[in-house]
Design a protein around this motif. Structure first.
Motif, PDB file in Angstrom:
ATOM      1  N   PHE A   1      32.071   6.412 -22.994  1.00 25.67           N
ATOM      2  CA  PHE A   1      32.984   7.114 -22.100  1.00 25.67           C
ATOM      3  C   PHE A   1      32.211   8.196 -21.358  1.00 25.67           C
ATOM      4  CE2 PHE A   1      35.643   5.516 -25.528  1.00 25.67           C
ATOM      5  CZ  PHE A   1      36.697   4.952 -24.837  1.00 25.67           C
ATOM      6  N   LEU A   2      32.299   8.173 -20.044  1.00 25.18           N
ATOM      7  CA  LEU A   2      31.680   9.189 -19.198  1.00 25.18           C
ATOM      8  C   LEU A   2      32.768   9.795 -18.317  1.00 25.18           C
ATOM      9  CD1 LEU A   2      28.526   7.179 -18.078  1.00 25.18           C
ATOM     10  CD2 LEU A   2      28.628   8.979 -19.804  1.00 25.18           C
TER      11      LEU A   2
ATOM     12  N   LEU B   1      23.985   9.160 -20.140  1.00 21.85           N
ATOM     13  CA  LEU B   1      24.171   7.724 -20.326  1.00 21.85           C
ATOM     14  C   LEU B   1      23.123   7.167 -21.284  1.00 21.85           C
ATOM     15  CD1 LEU B   1      25.519   5.044 -19.754  1.00 21.85           C
ATOM     16  CD2 LEU B   1      24.129   4.876 -17.660  1.00 21.85           C
ATOM     17  N   LEU B   2      21.873   7.581 -21.117  1.00 22.08           N
ATOM     18  CA  LEU B   2      20.825   7.124 -22.024  1.00 22.08           C
ATOM     19  C   LEU B   2      21.134   7.540 -23.466  1.00 22.08           C
ATOM     20  CD1 LEU B   2      18.113   5.797 -22.595  1.00 22.08           C
ATOM     21  CD2 LEU B   2      17.009   7.973 -21.976  1.00 22.08           C
ATOM     22  N   HIS B   3      21.575   8.775 -23.636  1.00 17.46           N
ATOM     23  CA  HIS B   3      21.945   9.286 -24.962  1.00 17.46           C
ATOM     24  C   HIS B   3      23.012   8.388 -25.599  1.00 17.46           C
ATOM     25  CE1 HIS B   3      22.893  12.539 -27.904  1.00 17.46           C
ATOM     26  NE2 HIS B   3      24.084  11.961 -27.858  1.00 17.46           N
ATOM     27  N   GLU B   4      24.051   8.080 -24.835  1.00 16.05           N
ATOM     28  CA  GLU B   4      25.137   7.252 -25.372  1.00 16.05           C
ATOM     29  C   GLU B   4      24.680   5.810 -25.594  1.00 16.05           C
ATOM     30  OE1 GLU B   4      27.429   8.886 -26.575  1.00 16.05           O
ATOM     31  OE2 GLU B   4      27.263  10.738 -25.429  1.00 16.05           O
ATOM     32  N   LEU B   5      23.774   5.298 -24.763  1.00 14.47           N
ATOM     33  CA  LEU B   5      23.221   3.961 -24.969  1.00 14.47           C
ATOM     34  C   LEU B   5      22.422   3.885 -26.267  1.00 14.47           C
ATOM     35  CD1 LEU B   5      22.157   3.026 -21.340  1.00 14.47           C
ATOM     36  CD2 LEU B   5      23.858   1.823 -22.745  1.00 14.47           C
ATOM     37  N   VAL B   6      21.731   4.968 -26.610  1.00 11.90           N
ATOM     38  CA  VAL B   6      21.012   5.013 -27.884  1.00 11.90           C
ATOM     39  C   VAL B   6      22.010   4.848 -29.032  1.00 11.90           C
ATOM     40  CG1 VAL B   6      19.685   6.479 -29.473  1.00 11.90           C
ATOM     41  CG2 VAL B   6      19.036   6.326 -27.051  1.00 11.90           C
ATOM     42  N   HIS B   7      23.164   5.514 -28.933  1.00 10.38           N
ATOM     43  CA  HIS B   7      24.180   5.348 -29.973  1.00 10.38           C
ATOM     44  C   HIS B   7      24.677   3.905 -30.036  1.00 10.38           C
ATOM     45  CE1 HIS B   7      24.167   9.435 -31.152  1.00 10.38           C
ATOM     46  NE2 HIS B   7      24.685   9.902 -30.037  1.00 10.38           N
TER      47      HIS B   7
END
Length: 105
Positions: free
Chosen positions: A34-35, A50-56
């Motif tokens: 969610f952004l 977005l990169l941070h959340e993609l890592v999750h």
């Protein structure tokens, strides 16, 4: 993309702090990032979020196991794109501005 109000409620519950701002969230159960609506793909902080959340997402999809949520966050925060995050890992403790939230839950 969702409203800032919806992000804040998802993170804090029904009554988020008035000044709360949530950069992004990852929902493990639905594997959804969610952004906020105002997210701009050309903005470095938004790209980093977005990169941070993609890592999750990768952590969840590959079944990575961590002893605590801080250990999980550490890997995600290490993947920044040349920006200073609102959370700082300092001497094994998370320090944050309570009105500025990044979280995966």
């Amino acid at each position: 993309m969702v409203s800032q109000q919806a992000l804040a409620e998802r993170f804090y519950g029904a009554k988020p702090p008035t000044q709360a701002y949530v950069c992004g969230l990852y929902d493990d159960e639905t594997q959804t990032i969610f952004l906020p609506d105002e997210c701009c793909p050309d903005d470095l902080l938004n790209q980093s979020t977005l990169l941070h959340e993609l890592v999750h997402h990768v952590q969840e999809a590959t079944g990575m196991v961590y002893p605590c949520s801080a250990a999980r966050e550490r890997l995600a925060y290490e993947q920044k794109i040349g920006v200073r995050h609102p959370f700082f890992f300092w001497e094994e403790k998370w320090v944050s501005d309570p009105n500025f939230a990044y979280w995966s839950g």
